[in-house]
Design a protein around this motif. Sequence first.
Motif: not given
Ligand SMILES: [Zn+2]
Length: 605
Positions: A30, A32, A34, A36, A165, A197
Amino acid sequence: MKKVISLVLVFALAFSMVSMSASATVKTECQGDCDTCPAIVVPGIGQSNVWALDKNGDYLLDADGERISAFPAVLNVGSIVLKAIFPVLLTLFFQADIGLSDALCSVLMDAFEVNLCDETTGKNTGNLEVEKYLKSVAECSDYEKEQIYDNIPLIDFAKQAGEDHLYYFAYNSFSNLDNTVAELYDFIQMVLEETGHDKVNIVPISMGGSIADALLEYHPDVMDKLEKVVYIVPALNGSSIVGDLFRKDFAFFDTNFLYNGFLEALMDEEEARMIEVIARIIPDQVLTKALHKVADCLVEDIAANITSLWGLCPKEDYPAASQALLANKPGIKEQTDRFYQAQVDAHANIQTLIDKGVEVYNIVDYDVPLYLIGNSWNNDNADGVIHLSSTAMGVKSALVGETLGDDYVQANTSPNCSDRSHNHLSPDGVVDASTGLLPDHTFYFDGQGHEQTARNDAIIALATRLLATDDIKDVYSVADFPQFSGRRDPRSLNNHYIPEAKAVDTSTLSEEDAKELAEALAEAEAFVANKACYDGQQKEVEDRLIGILVKIGVREAEVPEEPSTFFTNLSLWLFDNYGPNGFSEMPFLTIVNLFKAIGSLFGIK
Ligand SMILES: [Zn+2]
Ligand SMILES: [Zn+2]
């Protein structure tokens, strides 16, 4: 102009290199971006592999060539026998402590050598290696994944959010707490960088709760990097077992209890009674002196230097215990005093998290008595290992086996209940959740033992849902996860009873049996599917299904073995007649009486 262009070029180049190196460290699919946040598990005591090494730094291996775990201790039977054999024989012969207690201390020090910490710095001095996973689960080997999921089966979370994750912060349970906290802080920075993230979720479990206490106190800046905290049976104010350990308030120092009751609470009664009888081959004073000496050795020379264990000492026990044990160890006391403050501030720090908008959830177990090792075992409700007010952030509850009473009125002392008309009393009348710090965000599991928490599929599903989605905002969000639920571990249902029931050819059954099988099966499947339950419900469901499977001949009825009571009767008889005395302290007539007693057990008059 040329200069300007070249300058621009240099800047552009430098900038692109910086952004390249930045994006090169982001490893998530992702990037960073997304919904979640990555989750970091901070596991409990003994839930990290720590391997004992030899002097050359190679793994110590057992007879099968397997690596030897340093947790909780390394037992070398050969050297134990060598050290203890002569003192034991001499003590038996002379009926006095001739080197016995010294030999036991020496054996104990040997066993814990790998976990010893320096009394000046509190740093590990033994040769060991912590198996760390400084990467996401996605980058872990199959072996590493197996270790992680076996401890905390968050495999569904990994499927939903991606293994990139999920992170597992491994640490040595018997080690320097400051080091561990610093490592966790660095680990969080690594996860932020690797995932791209800007926030993470952390999952402090059991002893991980004490590490989280320290993290929030020592590194308050981390609060801005947290999206959610999902505590699971956290030792936020230690465990009273460890408090008793540091205050040397052991239940077995009472010889009457040592010879009648102590061992029964920890193991099978007949085995316990056998040990009680055998223990009488030495006088009780010799035995208790040895026990005191071994306890001194364990507490003063081993436990007192392990700051991570001080992290499990309740704040109520710390001042007296540290005064007694650390007065001459200022290097350690400085560290543990600092942690004590973290423990004192724990609820205030969690409140700060909430005020900053961090979502904080708590999952706890109750109504299982603490292991009866120290005298505080029944001062609070518990999950077998940690007292309830520690895990449930100061909650008021009745003792195990009792209720708050029919007249009890919910106290509503927490500032975090969103609606005072909530009913936060447990259906069994044991817990007043309105008195814990997080009434709307604490989930209670009745009858669930601490050590089996990860086998409760509702708890794992709840943690997964909290981490992977925003479905659950509080204990009223989802019917499957109410504030109060019960113990469960549906593995036998899933792996045996339900498949067996489904495989039955119902055309061969009587109408009545077919109906009962269908109903019992439906009930079992509903139990597995719906995560909410009450303590004892699983047994009812299993008994019903097993009952019909036995009736129709699919299963054999289990015939409980008639337990042997020989040592139980003998030990109780000895205790009734001679209290805690050893055989040599009993009058000559005892031997005669003993034979009579043994005879009477076999029906000889
Ligand atoms: Zn993510
Ligand atoms: Zn409420």
